[in-house]
Design a protein around this motif. Structure first.
Motif, PDB file in Angstrom:
ATOM      1  N   GLY A  71       0.791  -1.241   0.000  1.00 28.87           N
ATOM      2  CA  GLY A  71       0.000   0.000   0.000  1.00 28.87           C
ATOM      3  C   GLY A  71       0.815   1.278   0.000  1.00 28.87           C
ATOM      4  N   VAL A  72       2.144   1.136   0.152  1.00 25.98           N
ATOM      5  CA  VAL A  72       2.961   2.352   0.233  1.00 25.98           C
ATOM      6  C   VAL A  72       2.884   3.145  -1.072  1.00 25.98           C
ATOM      7  CG1 VAL A  72       5.313   3.218   0.503  1.00 25.98           C
ATOM      8  CG2 VAL A  72       4.476   1.438   2.017  1.00 25.98           C
ATOM      9  N   ASP A  73       2.866   2.427  -2.173  1.00 27.43           N
ATOM     10  CA  ASP A  73       2.751   3.115  -3.462  1.00 27.43           C
ATOM     11  C   ASP A  73       1.450   3.896  -3.562  1.00 27.43           C
ATOM     12  OD1 ASP A  73       5.107   2.684  -4.588  1.00 27.43           O
ATOM     13  OD2 ASP A  73       4.522   0.987  -5.883  1.00 27.43           O
ATOM     14  N   ASN A  74       0.367   3.276  -3.066  1.00 24.96           N
ATOM     15  CA  ASN A  74      -0.911   3.979  -3.068  1.00 24.96           C
ATOM     16  C   ASN A  74      -0.833   5.261  -2.240  1.00 24.96           C
ATOM     17  OD1 ASN A  74      -1.894   1.889  -4.551  1.00 24.96           O
ATOM     18  ND2 ASN A  74      -2.868   0.854  -2.798  1.00 24.96           N
ATOM     19  N   LEU A  75      -0.115   5.137  -1.135  1.00 24.48           N
ATOM     20  CA  LEU A  75       0.038   6.308  -0.259  1.00 24.48           C
ATOM     21  C   LEU A  75       0.756   7.426  -1.004  1.00 24.48           C
ATOM     22  CD1 LEU A  75      -0.349   7.471   2.588  1.00 24.48           C
ATOM     23  CD2 LEU A  75       1.913   6.585   3.159  1.00 24.48           C
ATOM     24  N   LEU A  76       1.865   7.039  -1.672  1.00 22.78           N
ATOM     25  CA  LEU A  76       2.633   8.039  -2.415  1.00 22.78           C
ATOM     26  C   LEU A  76       1.782   8.676  -3.508  1.00 22.78           C
ATOM     27  CD1 LEU A  76       6.114   6.292  -2.713  1.00 22.78           C
ATOM     28  CD2 LEU A  76       5.404   8.080  -1.131  1.00 22.78           C
ATOM     29  N   GLU A  77       0.976   7.850  -4.126  1.00 18.36           N
ATOM     30  CA  GLU A  77       0.119   8.356  -5.190  1.00 18.36           C
ATOM     31  C   GLU A  77      -0.905   9.344  -4.621  1.00 18.36           C
ATOM     32  OE1 GLU A  77      -0.822   5.383  -7.901  1.00 18.36           O
ATOM     33  OE2 GLU A  77      -2.072   6.656  -9.150  1.00 18.36           O
ATOM     34  N   ALA A  78      -1.453   8.973  -3.493  1.00 17.08           N
ATOM     35  CA  ALA A  78      -2.417   9.858  -2.841  1.00 17.08           C
ATOM     36  C   ALA A  78      -1.767  11.205  -2.515  1.00 17.08           C
ATOM     37  CB  ALA A  78      -2.951   9.216  -1.565  1.00 17.08           C
ATOM     38  N   ILE A  79      -0.518  11.121  -2.056  1.00 14.50           N
ATOM     39  CA  ILE A  79       0.201  12.359  -1.717  1.00 14.50           C
ATOM     40  C   ILE A  79       0.385  13.222  -2.958  1.00 14.50           C
ATOM     41  CG2 ILE A  79       2.391  13.319  -0.913  1.00 14.50           C
ATOM     42  CD1 ILE A  79       2.676  10.779   0.852  1.00 14.50           C
ATOM     43  N   SER A  80       0.858  12.593  -4.040  1.00 10.55           N
ATOM     44  CA  SER A  80       1.137  13.418  -5.222  1.00 10.55           C
ATOM     45  C   SER A  80      -0.138  13.960  -5.843  1.00 10.55           C
ATOM     46  CB  SER A  80       2.006  12.675  -6.239  1.00 10.55           C
ATOM     47  OG  SER A  80       1.476  11.411  -6.481  1.00 10.55           O
ATOM     48  N   LEU A  81      -1.224  13.196  -5.738  1.00 13.33           N
ATOM     49  CA  LEU A  81      -2.514  13.702  -6.228  1.00 13.33           C
ATOM     50  C   LEU A  81      -2.950  14.926  -5.425  1.00 13.33           C
ATOM     51  CD1 LEU A  81      -4.785  10.620  -7.010  1.00 13.33           C
ATOM     52  CD2 LEU A  81      -4.306  12.580  -8.504  1.00 13.33           C
ATOM     53  N   GLN A  82      -2.843  14.770  -4.126  1.00 13.21           N
ATOM     54  CA  GLN A  82      -3.227  15.869  -3.222  1.00 13.21           C
ATOM     55  C   GLN A  82      -2.368  17.097  -3.517  1.00 13.21           C
ATOM     56  OE1 GLN A  82      -5.769  15.910  -0.802  1.00 13.21           O
ATOM     57  NE2 GLN A  82      -5.190  18.071  -0.756  1.00 13.21           N
ATOM     58  N   ALA A  83      -1.050  16.854  -3.686  1.00 13.55           N
ATOM     59  CA  ALA A  83      -0.124  17.958  -3.942  1.00 13.55           C
ATOM     60  C   ALA A  83      -0.447  18.653  -5.249  1.00 13.55           C
ATOM     61  CB  ALA A  83       1.307  17.435  -3.949  1.00 13.55           C
ATOM     62  N   GLU A  84      -0.779  17.844  -6.246  1.00 17.46           N
ATOM     63  CA  GLU A  84      -1.104  18.400  -7.557  1.00 17.46           C
ATOM     64  C   GLU A  84      -2.305  19.328  -7.453  1.00 17.46           C
ATOM     65  OE1 GLU A  84      -1.876  15.782 -11.145  1.00 17.46           O
ATOM     66  OE2 GLU A  84       0.145  15.164 -10.507  1.00 17.46           O
ATOM     67  N   MET A  85      -3.297  18.869  -6.690  1.00 18.67           N
ATOM     68  CA  MET A  85      -4.498  19.673  -6.515  1.00 18.67           C
ATOM     69  C   MET A  85      -4.183  20.993  -5.819  1.00 18.67           C
ATOM     70  SD  MET A  85      -7.362  16.897  -5.624  1.00 18.67           S
ATOM     71  CE  MET A  85      -7.865  17.723  -4.130  1.00 18.67           C
ATOM     72  N   MET A  86      -3.196  20.971  -4.965  1.00 20.63           N
ATOM     73  CA  MET A  86      -2.873  22.173  -4.189  1.00 20.63           C
ATOM     74  C   MET A  86      -2.044  23.177  -4.984  1.00 20.63           C
ATOM     75  SD  MET A  86      -2.010  20.287  -0.624  1.00 20.63           S
ATOM     76  CE  MET A  86      -1.920  21.679   0.466  1.00 20.63           C
TER      77      MET A  86
END
Ligand code: GDP
Ligand code: MG
Length: 860
Positions: A510-525
């Motif tokens: 799940g770590v990859d999913n976590l990283l993906e979630a982070i980059s998605l969130q960051a992109e939105m910001m």
């Protein structure tokens, strides 16, 4: 006034006798020989005639109020030293200066003598009206004038000002028309007035005082002088500091104007008027700084201070009022500025970040309850093992890592999970874009989980929940969702906005999913930073390294920090001597959102402080000093922190009606006993208020409580840990250690009644940490220890501490260093400590050496 001959008069007024005779003839008086005697009245008549012929009578007012005399004399002046005081350096050269000495005197009918002059003009009136009654009129008017003079002075003052202007214009016109004749008339008048010169000082506005005009000390008169220095041709003239020639002091008193015509006489043209400057005066300023701001020598400032009765040295600090007086005295304009204003202005300047906005990596803070796997998760992401090296498995500081993942770059901040670091974590949320809340799936929501949610919400930082340890059997991610939803963290699949990711720091699931979630969130910001600007950032941790000095980990936010940059953070500043990345590799520069370790600061900055690159060290120092002073002031203000010694006096003065205490004890039993006995001490007037009581060593949150409630801290068989010790010291909190319950009760009782006996102060002399334990048949149990604070001395009593709690108190039996018996071992060195009658020393224990001193109490 004595009568003179025609010849004498001609000499005095410097004109040929013949010419004078002709003029006398024109005035209707017949003189033929040069030794004919001219009476006073006849002179008056001549004067009247000349004035008339110059059209002087047009303005009766003017001529009756004022007579202005001009005379210029050319001469050379040998100036022994550089005449201009400052600027020109050497005083040894002699130079010859062409000098035009101008005498310009204006006599105003202020006193009787001038009245006379005025009346002489009145007399002229009469000449016009009726020629014969002249003499009598003068006599009459004289007497009358003398009587009226005093009363009139005030009323005439206004008229004079007007008359003066008129007269000036007239004089000029007259000069142009007939310079020679004007001079004659004036000479006659001058002769008349000669006897009065000493008695009657000329009007100041027309006579420039000779004292050094350049000295700002005379600056106040500057305004008037400026006008005066406009010569009679309306041209600004240079002014020689004649008193520097050493000869002209008397002349100064005679109000002689010495002026040099700048046009053709000589080459140098030094500004001579005092430059009136606006001087910003901070709340405190040194003499030399003040002098610098006024562009004068410090000695001048010291001189002024001396005149004000203050003996000051060049480095002495002056308060704002004194500095203001000095500035005013020196003729400059003082502008008072508060320190805050200066700091704010500078900060504003520093914080201005302009430039192209480039997208940047997110700064992610990992939060969560202790042992829920924050460090492990980070480690997995970084693929290194940091947790192994940590003492006790608890992250002791905010570590920061810049990670290049397949999903883009991310800067991680690993905040400590221990309760003692609450305040630091609070800062952690502020420099963060995204918070990752680690919750162990097998443990669920815990106190620090809730705390982390509060921080994230307070900081309005988006939250990503990492449900960790899902590899474990007991893992129950749904339970975590449930519990979190009670704290307003609603999962997306439940209609909320919280992103939940199930991970395992152990297996990497799940770590990859976590990283993906982070980059998605960051992109939105749409996170951005400016690179082309002076770098700024935030200190995320700092320490004092024995060899390297102050060490600070800084997260760069904007700009590129380079080696050699001058940085300022809080009240510390310095040139970046060396920079390292989070792995300890030397780097030369670092851009936005990379954490760097920086060496070269003047002191250890506070974590959470902002860092700015400043253009030069001088400026950095300036602000740093300001802040230091401000801190000190605030500290002074803080010193109202309660002390046991003052308890009685503050209470009896009605300031407090409760004695606030924060108590930590070694065991629950002691705590309860203390609580009960101390509460019993409360009376109608005074209440003992135990703000907080608990078991275990004194930690940061205890100190925070004591600070907030102005409480006195009592440690019963416990000690403060390193962080809280620092805080206690910084905030000057009253902390007392005890080992006997009766002592506590006694002391508090006495404090409340104001009858404190001579205080027995326990001073901790040294602290050693046990690194190894040896057993020898000869010496028994020996604790191989490292002295970490102060020094260990053989003759003193000791205590053994485990986790900041006292577990044994006794005597030091042996102190050895490399097989030698020694009396003292200093901080930073290893030694062997033998404790009398105690064998249960463990690795990690601390051995405290203390000294009891008696301090006489003074209560006034
Ligand atoms: P922290 O205090 O939040 O930083 O927690 P740590 O990272 O120090 O982890 C605490 C303990 O939990 C360690 O012993 C880790 O090995 C263990 N741990 C962390 N993550 C996991 C995980 O995903 N699965 C399992 N089985 N153990 C984990
Ligand atoms: Mg950790």
């Amino acid at each position: 006034m004595a009568d003179v001959t025609v010849k004498q008069l001609a000499e005095v007024i410097r004109m040929p006798v013949d010419e004078l005779l002709i003029q006398l003839g024109q005035a209707g008086m017949s003189f033929s020989k040069d030794d004919d005697v001219i009476s006073n009245d006849e002179k008056m008549e001549l004067l009247a005639h000349l004035r008339q012929s110059h059209g002087k009578l047009d303005d009766k007012e003017a001529s009756t109020k004022k007579v202005t005399l001009n005379r210029s004399k050319r001469s050379t002046l040998k100036v022994a030293s550089a005449p201009t005081g400052r600027g020109r350096g050497s005083g040894a050269t002699t130079r010859t200066v062409n000098v035009v000495v101008r005498k310009k005197r204006t006599y105003v009918s202020r006193s009787a003598v001038e009245e006379e002059a005025r009346l002489k003009t009145e007399e002229e009136d009469r000449i016009k009206a009726e020629e014969d009654a002249k003499i009598q009129a003068v006599e009459d008017a004289k007497i009358k004038a003398e009587e009226d003079a005093k009363a009139k002075v005030q009323a005439e003052e206004d008229a004079k000002v007007k008359a003066e202007d008129d007269a000036k214009a007239k004089i000029k016109a007259a000069e142009d028309a007939s310079r020679q004749q004007t001079a004659d008339a004036q000479r006659i008048a001058e002769q008349e007035a000669k006897a009065n010169t000493d008695k009657q000082p000329p009007r100041k506005a027309n006579a420039t005082p000779e004292k050094d005009q350049r000295k700002p000390g005379r600056g106040k008169a500057g305004g008037a002088d400026n006008k005066a220095r406009k010569g009679r041709y309306g041209r600004a003239e240079l002014h020689v500091a004649t008193d520097k020639s050493g000869r002209r002091r008397k002349g100064a008193k005679r109000k002689r104007t010495v002026s040099i015509q700048s046009s053709d006489e000589h080459g140098f043209a030094k500004p001579t008027q005092p430059m009136v400057q606006e001087v910003n005066i901070p709340e405190s300023i040194t003499v030399s700084e003040l002098a610098q701001k006024m562009s004068i020598k410090a000695a001048e400032v010291i001189k002024v201070l001396m005149n004000m009765g203050t003996m000051a040295t060049i480095n002495q600090n002056l308060d704002q009022e004194t500095a203001e007086l000095v500035v005013d005295e020196l003729g400059h304009k003082s502008v008072l500025v508060s320190d805050n204003e200066i700091e704010n202005r500078l900060l504003e300047e520093l914080s201005e970040v302009e430039g192209e906005l480039l997208s940047r990596a997110p700064v992610v803070t990992v939060m969560g309850h202790v042992d829920h796997g924050k460090t492990s998760l980070l480690d997995y992401i970084r693929s290194t093992k940091v947790a192994d090296g940590e003492s006790g498995g608890i992250t002791q500081h905010v570590g920061a890592y810049h990670v290049e993942t397949s999903k883009g770059n991310i800067t991680f901040l690993d905040t400590p999970g221990h309760a003692a670091f609450t305040s630091m974590r609070a800062r952690g949320a502020q420099l963060t874009d995204i918070v990752i809340l680690v919750v162990a799936a097998d443990d669920g929501v815990m106190p620090q989980t809730i705390e982390a949610i509060k921080h994230a919400k307070a900081g309005e930082v988006p939250l990503i929940i990492a449900v960790n340890k899902i590899d474990r059997e007991a893992a129950d991610p749904e339970r975590v969702k449930n519990e979190l939803s009670q704290h307003d963290v609603i999962p997306e699949d439940w209609g909320g906005d919280a992103i939940f990711v199930n991970v395992s720091a152990k297996t990497g699931e799940g770590v990859d999913n976590l990283l993906e979630a982070i980059s998605l969130q960051a992109e939105m910001m749409e996170l951005t930073a400016v690179e082309e600007c002076p770098a700024n950032g935030i200190v995320i941790e700092s320490s004092l390294d024995r060899g390297r000095g102050p060490v600070a980990t800084i997260l760069i936010r904007n700009g590129i920090l380079k080696r050699g940059d001058v940085i300022l953070t809080g009240s510390e500043y310095g040139r970046v001597r060396a920079m390292f990345d989070e792995d300890g590799n030397v780097i030369d520069q670092a851009g936005p959102v990379t954490p760097v370790v920086v060496l070269g600061l003047s002191g250890v900055p506070h974590a959470g402080n902002e860092m700015h690159v400043v253009e030069n060290e001088r400026k950095a120092r300036e602000i740093a000093v300001f802040r230091k002073d401000k801190d000190r002031d605030q500290k002074l203000a803080h010193q109202q922190q309660a002390r046991l010694e003052d308890a009685f006096s503050t209470m009896s003065s009605g300031k407090v009606e409760a004695l606030n205490l924060v108590i930590k004890a070694d065991v629950q039993g002691s705590m309860e006993a203390l609580r009960e006995s101390l509460n019993k001490l409360s009376t109608d007037e005074v209440r003992v208020n135990i703000v907080a009581g608990g078991v275990g060593g004194i930690n940061e949150s205890d100190v925070g409580l004591a600070l907030a409630s102005r409480a006195i801290m009592l440690g019963f068989n416990v000690r403060a840990d390193a962080t809280s010790r620092k805080l206690i010291e910084e905030n000057d909190i009253d902390l007392h250690y005890y080992s006997v319950i009766y002592d506590v009760i006694d002391e508090v009782k006495k404090a409340l009644s104001g009858m404190l006996s001579p205080e027995v102060r326990e001073e901790i002399v040294g602290l050693a940490e046990v690194k190894d334990v040896f057993r020898s048949s000869k010496f028994g149990t020996i604790a191989g220890s490292m002295v970490i604070e102060g020094s260990i001395r053989r003759s003193l009593p000791i205590r053994v501490l485990r986790d900041d709690v006292v577990i044994y108190e006794g005597e030091l039996e042996s102190l050895r260093r490399h097989k030698d018996d020694v009396n003292e071992v200093r901080s930073g060195t290893e030694c062997g400590i033998g404790v009398k009658n105690y064998t249960d020393v463990h690795v990690g224990d601390q051995i405290e050496v203390f000294e009891r001193t008696e301090v006489a109490r003074t209560i006034d």
